[in-house]
Each structure stands twice: as structure tokens, then as C-alpha cells.
Design a protein around this motif. Structure first.
Motif, PDB file in Angstrom:
ATOM      1  N   TRP A 195      45.977  33.138  36.478  1.00 32.62           N
ATOM      2  CA  TRP A 195      47.146  33.775  37.116  1.00 32.62           C
ATOM      3  C   TRP A 195      46.756  35.128  37.714  1.00 32.62           C
ATOM      4  N   GLU A 196      46.019  35.920  36.942  1.00 37.19           N
ATOM      5  CA  GLU A 196      45.617  37.254  37.386  1.00 37.19           C
ATOM      6  C   GLU A 196      44.751  37.182  38.643  1.00 37.19           C
ATOM      7  N   ALA A 197      43.849  36.218  38.702  1.00 35.80           N
ATOM      8  CA  ALA A 197      42.986  36.083  39.876  1.00 35.80           C
ATOM      9  C   ALA A 197      43.810  35.736  41.116  1.00 35.80           C
ATOM     10  N   TYR A 200      45.801  38.814  42.149  1.00 33.49           N
ATOM     11  CA  TYR A 200      44.955  39.815  42.799  1.00 33.49           C
ATOM     12  C   TYR A 200      44.774  39.486  44.281  1.00 33.49           C
ATOM     13  N   LEU A 201      44.474  38.226  44.577  1.00 35.35           N
ATOM     14  CA  LEU A 201      44.268  37.836  45.974  1.00 35.35           C
ATOM     15  C   LEU A 201      45.570  37.930  46.765  1.00 35.35           C
ATOM     16  N   GLN A 202      46.683  37.630  46.121  1.00 36.60           N
ATOM     17  CA  GLN A 202      47.973  37.756  46.794  1.00 36.60           C
ATOM     18  C   GLN A 202      48.249  39.208  47.164  1.00 36.60           C
ATOM     19  N   GLN A 215      48.158  49.194  36.786  1.00 40.23           N
ATOM     20  CA  GLN A 215      47.786  48.094  37.673  1.00 40.23           C
ATOM     21  C   GLN A 215      46.851  48.575  38.776  1.00 40.23           C
ATOM     22  N   LYS A 216      47.130  49.745  39.322  1.00 37.78           N
ATOM     23  CA  LYS A 216      46.271  50.285  40.375  1.00 37.78           C
ATOM     24  C   LYS A 216      44.855  50.529  39.848  1.00 37.78           C
ATOM     25  N   ILE A 217      44.763  51.055  38.626  1.00 36.74           N
ATOM     26  CA  ILE A 217      43.445  51.296  38.023  1.00 36.74           C
ATOM     27  C   ILE A 217      42.732  49.964  37.777  1.00 36.74           C
ATOM     28  N   LYS A 218      43.475  48.986  37.223  1.00 35.19           N
ATOM     29  CA  LYS A 218      42.873  47.681  36.918  1.00 35.19           C
ATOM     30  C   LYS A 218      42.347  47.012  38.178  1.00 35.19           C
ATOM     31  N   TYR A 219      43.183  46.946  39.209  1.00 33.94           N
ATOM     32  CA  TYR A 219      42.766  46.254  40.426  1.00 33.94           C
ATOM     33  C   TYR A 219      41.674  47.031  41.160  1.00 33.94           C
ATOM     34  N   SER A 256      37.197  42.098  27.189  1.00 37.61           N
ATOM     35  CA  SER A 256      36.298  42.388  28.303  1.00 37.61           C
ATOM     36  C   SER A 256      35.877  41.086  28.988  1.00 37.61           C
ATOM     37  N   HIS A 257      35.701  40.018  28.194  1.00 40.91           N
ATOM     38  CA  HIS A 257      35.377  38.721  28.785  1.00 40.91           C
ATOM     39  C   HIS A 257      36.564  38.189  29.594  1.00 40.91           C
ATOM     40  N   TYR A 258      37.777  38.494  29.154  1.00 46.90           N
ATOM     41  CA  TYR A 258      38.972  38.104  29.907  1.00 46.90           C
ATOM     42  C   TYR A 258      38.923  38.697  31.309  1.00 46.90           C
ATOM     43  N   PHE A 259      38.555  39.970  31.402  1.00 45.68           N
ATOM     44  CA  PHE A 259      38.452  40.591  32.723  1.00 45.68           C
ATOM     45  C   PHE A 259      37.273  40.032  33.519  1.00 45.68           C
TER      46      PHE A 259
END
Length: 272
Positions: A195-197, A200-202, A215-219, A256-259
Motif C-alpha cells: 500500500w505504501e509503495a 508513494y507513487l500516487q 510523512q514529508k520526512i518519510k517520503y 527497517s526491513h518494512y521500509f
């Protein structure tokens, strides 16, 4: 005893292991609603036996998803709504604080903080977990994300509530303790990372600017490819996760593996 005028909405699917512990702690609230998604275990029998109202949600792949659907369709008897998952357990301290704070008319919602358990152990360090899951039904709803073509999650997981007005913080924590096994944790985060991937592309395509600071930091870190390493260093060393023993190490590694999963799935989707 007068019940606290809050409608609690518990979102479930096959939660027979967690649901009894969740529901038994909600007796002081005026209304308890369990919103199910076709459970095949004893979830419904447990909810009925514990005298919760039960609603069935059958997602059609479009907006609204589970929590917004409940806001729009459940017979909510109270202005204040508390959203919980089955593996989230309120404490007496939390309930006492909530009972007082919802009387303050200056606030439209509150952010809830969590006491996290992993592999059965209470964690005292690492990154904390919080979400704005208590708000007035006339002042809030979960954000709408255009995901009709790619999402397979019928409930808002990473969508944030949009709350009109002042949002406070409940200091007493809710216990987050999943009684399911590690396989369930891994499978759940595999679905979340997909879902996150896609999300992100959206965002990249739409140039979405309505993002929280986190969210801004994560992306931003996803753009650099450094997010998995940065998260592990932050959680395990800077936030003292190593003091939680092997469970602190395992959780930091899994997250960390999730990311890392998100990053690699983004590259895979780009190449399609």
C-alpha cells in the motif's frame, strides 16, 4: 454509574484472540460497535456474547473504507467517537482522563499515545506510536485517498483523520499488544508496504502537498534510499531501543526491513 458519552468503534477481521481483552475494558463507555469484515473465526460470537453492537462491512473497492463507512452508516448515539483496533486495550487511567477531557468544549479531538508490546514484551524505548483516534463526529473524518485501482486494504491504516478545530493529547497510554504470532505481524506489514509503495507513487504523480511533517520526512528519505538505515539507527541507538533487549533489536530490524520493502516495491512498480 453514568456511562461516558463516547461511541467506541472497534474494527475487526478474525480477531478472536484479541477481541475479548479489548471489549472487556470498554464497559464504562456508552456505546460499543464492532465493525467486522467477514470474519471466519469466533469474532462475531465473541462480540455478540459481550453485548457489543455488530455491523458487517463489505468493501466495494471504493471510498469510503471501513472507518469512514462506520462514521457515515452506524447509528452513533454520541458526538465523541473513539476508534480502536482489537489489539488496542484501554486502561483505567486512560478512561479516567478521557472522561474529563471530552468535557472541554475548546477541543474537537485528541491524539492517543500507545504503550507498545512486541513478541510479548513491553517496550520502553524506540519510536513511540500515536494517532488521532478520538474526535467529534461533526468535526472529523479520515482523509480520502483515491485508491480505487490499487488498494486491497478495506480499512484506513495510514490515512489520517482530518479534524476541524483544536486537537489535544491524552497523556495516559493505550496498550498495543497483539496476541497473534509473528507470522501475522510479517504478513500484515507485507500488505502495508505494498500500500505504501502505491501511495508513494500516487503522491509523486499528483504532487500532493497535504502531508504531515512525518510523512514529508518519510517520503523524502524514501527518495534518497536511506530510510531503512536511518530508521534503524534512530530507533535502536538514538531512541535507546537496545535497552529493550533482543525484542528491541528485532523490532528495529523488522521496521527497517518494512521500509526496505517499500523502497524495493516502489522500484518494482516503476519498472512495470
Amino acid at each position: 454509574m453514568n456511562k461516558i458519552p463516547i461511541s467506541v468503534i472497534v474494527s475487526v477481521k478474525n480477531e478472536a484472540l484479541n477481541l475479548p481483552s479489548c471489549l472487556e475494558k470498554l464497559s464504562r463507555f456508552a456505546q460499543i460497535i464492532v465493525v467486522d469484515s467477514g470474519s471466519t473465526d469466533d469474532t462475531l460470537a465473541i462480540a455478540t456474547a459481550m453485548e457489543a453492537e455488530v455491523l458487517q462491512f463489505n468493501w466495494n473497492g471504493k471510498f469510503p473504507k471501513k472507518r469512514n463507512w462506520a462514521l457515515q452508516n452506524a447509528n452513533l448515539l454520541n458526538e465523541w467517537i473513539l476508534f480502536l483496533d482489537a489489539d488496542e486495550f484501554v486502561t483505567d487511567e486512560f478512561v479516567n482522563e478521557v472522561e474529563i477531557k471530552i468535557q472541554d468544549s475548546a477541543y474537537s479531538g485528541y491524539t492517543i499515545q500507545f504503550e507498545n508490546y512486541f513478541m510479548g514484551k513491553k517496550l520502553r524505548y524506540g519510536y513511540g506510536f500515536k494517532k488521532s483516534a478520538l474526535f467529534k463526529k461533526s468535526k472529523g473524518a479520515y482523509e480520502k485517498i483515491e485508491e480505487d485501482l490499487w488498494s486491497h486494504l478495506d480499512m484506513e491504516v495510514h490515512e489520517h483523520p482530518i479534524i476541524e478545530g483544536k486537537v489535544g493529547v491524552i497523556k495516559a497510554k493505550v496498550v498495543h499488544k497483539d496476541f497473534k504470532n509473528l507470522d501475522h505481524y510479517i504478513a500484515k506489514h507485507n500488505a502495508y508496504s505494498t500500500w505504501e509503495a502505491q501511495r508513494y507513487l500516487q503522491i509523486k504523480q499528483s504532487k500532493n502537498t497535504h502531508l504531515t511533517l512525518n510523512q514529508k520526512i518519510k517520503y523524502g528519505l524514501l527518495n534518497t534510499g536511506l530510510l531503512p538505515a536511518v530508521y534503524f539507527i534512530g530507533a535502536y541507538f538514538l531512541k535507546l531501543g537496545f535497552l529493550d533487549g533482543k525484542e528491541g533489536f528485532y523490532l528495529a530490524r523488522f521496521k527497517s526491513h518494512y521500509f526496505f520493502q517499500i523502497q524495493t516495491k516502489i522500484e518494482s512498480l516503476k519498472n512495470k
